[in-house]
Enzyme design. Structure first.
Site, PDB file in Angstrom:
ATOM      1  N   SER A  52       0.833  -1.199   0.000  1.00 11.22           N
ATOM      2  CA  SER A  52       0.000   0.000   0.000  1.00 11.22           C
ATOM      3  C   SER A  52       0.875   1.260   0.000  1.00 11.22           C
ATOM      4  O   SER A  52       1.726   1.417  -0.865  1.00 11.22           O
ATOM      5  CB  SER A  52      -0.958  -0.038   1.192  1.00 11.22           C
ATOM      6  OG  SER A  52      -2.023   0.869   1.015  1.00 11.22           O
ATOM      7  N   ASP A 216      -5.525  -3.695  -2.964  1.00 10.33           N
ATOM      8  CA  ASP A 216      -4.527  -3.430  -1.925  1.00 10.33           C
ATOM      9  C   ASP A 216      -4.119  -4.710  -1.193  1.00 10.33           C
ATOM     10  O   ASP A 216      -4.962  -5.477  -0.728  1.00 10.33           O
ATOM     11  CB  ASP A 216      -5.140  -2.433  -0.929  1.00 10.33           C
ATOM     12  CG  ASP A 216      -4.137  -1.845   0.032  1.00 10.33           C
ATOM     13  OD1 ASP A 216      -3.437  -2.627   0.708  1.00 10.33           O
ATOM     14  OD2 ASP A 216      -4.058  -0.614   0.118  1.00 10.33           O
TER      15      ASP A 216
END
Length: 391
Positions: A52, A216
């Site tokens: 991320s 993600d």
């Protein structure tokens, strides 16, 4: 660091250096500050793994020469953090809390320059099945930012190993995009791999790579420590693990505090669990080595024993755990409060925690006898301890 007199074997100073960066949105400037301080202590990573926002920081570091890395990180965080016309630092905890919530609300409404922007018309008004109908924001600005701040040719030249994690939308399988492994497969890391690692739904759209859509990596695992430990079993490792959510925290006293605590637990690492698992494996390998030595000579050269001998080999791992610990005025919106004052505070906290940890440089030369994985939390809750372990 002076390496003119080689340290004994199995010391952290002689190990391959790895930087592990957790996901955490706006809190990611803590990692940038930590990296700047690590540079002052002559820690240059051979390998950077991120998820991320950690993947974005990792790409900026790996995708620039050493002398430009901190400057590029500052450029990114100055770009994505919003300035305010007043200084809320003197407002007290309650005043800061109100400011942070207002700042996060503005970010949610208008987006972040160079990162993401709200869709217009909003996602619910787009026809079902279109890409625009599946996320509130468009991350096209992030691609342009990455292309400007990151030299992907440098990443693919393997100057520094880079690994970023993402999750397949359709299979739910976790996948790492690794420039070392990509080179063997004839592939290259690009902006889309970094964007995929940070495509948190339903805010951000999935990213398509070779016909497969990714979200993600934090949905499955918010810290790439497991990947690093699984991928490298031969060379000794010195890992600086920079986390943005703490597994430990006080009992919540309000709904907002409960929401923040839930997010901390959900996205925090399980470093103690990894340490315990590694210790069990170490004990099994050590017992296997001792058993092999007790075998009669006519069995020691048996092909099956040779296989077991290889399986019994192991490296040593030292993890220095740096964890951002929230202030009293921060709430569950802390990971999307991109205010400039928050960015500066998080950056400074990263620098401070590294400098505090590196006051104890003797652990770098300490032989790692009896254990193959040692975890140091040298900051704790402000205390400086060499033996403190943090899950």
């Amino acid at each position: 660091m002076d390496t003119s007199n080689p340290a004994p074997e199995k010391t952290p100073a002689r190990a391959q250096r790895v930087l592990v960066l957790q996901g955490g949105g706006a809190l990611g400037s803590y990692q940038a500050g930590a990296y700047q301080a690590l540079c002052h202590h002559d820690f240059e990573p051979d390998w950077i793994a991120g998820i991320s926002i950690g993947a974005i920081n990792a790409a900026i570091i790996a995708g620039n020469p050493r002398e430009k890395r901190v400057g590029r990180l500052k450029e990114f965080w100055d770009l994505v953090s919003a300035p305010v016309p007043w200084n809320p630092v003197t407002s007290g905890d309650r005043g800061r809390s109100v400011f942070n919530e207002a700042s996060a609300a503005l970010i949610a409404t208008f987006g972040v320059p160079g990162f993401f922007q709200p869709r217009f018309p909003p996602a619910p008004l787009w026809p079902q099945g279109t890409p625009q109908s599946q996320s509130y924001y468009d991350t096209a600005p992030l691609r342009a930012t990455l292309e400007r701040l990151v030299d992907f040719d440098r990443i693919n030249d393997l100057t520094t190993r880079l690994s970023v994690g993402a999750v397949s939308v359709t299979t739910g399988n976790f996948k790492y995009f690794d420039n070392f492994e990509f080179r063997e497969q004839g592939k290259k890391i690009g902006p889309e791999h970094i964007m995929a690692s940070g495509a948190l739904p339903p805010g951000f759209p999935s990213i398509e790579i070779e016909g497969e859509h990714f979200w993600d990596g934090g949905l499955a695992s918010n810290t790439p420590l497991d990947y690093v430990l699984d991928a490298e079993v031969n060379n000794d490792l010195l890992i600086f693990q920079v986390d943005l959510f703490s597994a430990r925290g006080p009992l919540p006293v309000s709904l907002l505090a409960a929401a923040e605590r839930e997010k901390d637990i959900r996205y925090s690492s399980r470093t103690r669990m990894n340490t315990d698992k590694n210790r069990q494996i170490h004990n099994a390998r050590m017992a296997l080595r001792e058993l092999i030595e007790k075998l009669p000579d006519d069995l020691k050269n048996d092909p099956s024993v040779e296989i077991l001998r290889k399986a019994a080999r192991e490296n040593t791992v030292t993890v220095v755990h740096l964890i951002y610990r929230s202030k009293n005025y921060e709430s569950s919106s802390k990971d999307y409060d991109f205010s400039h004052v928050g960015m500066v505070e998080h950056w400074a906290a990263g620098e401070r925690d590294v400098n505090r940890s590196m006051r104890h440089e003797d652990w770098l030369e300490r032989p790692q006898s009896g254990e193959t994985m040692v975890t140091y939390d040298l900051t704790g809750d402000g205390a400086e301890t060499l033996e403190g372990k943090q899950e």
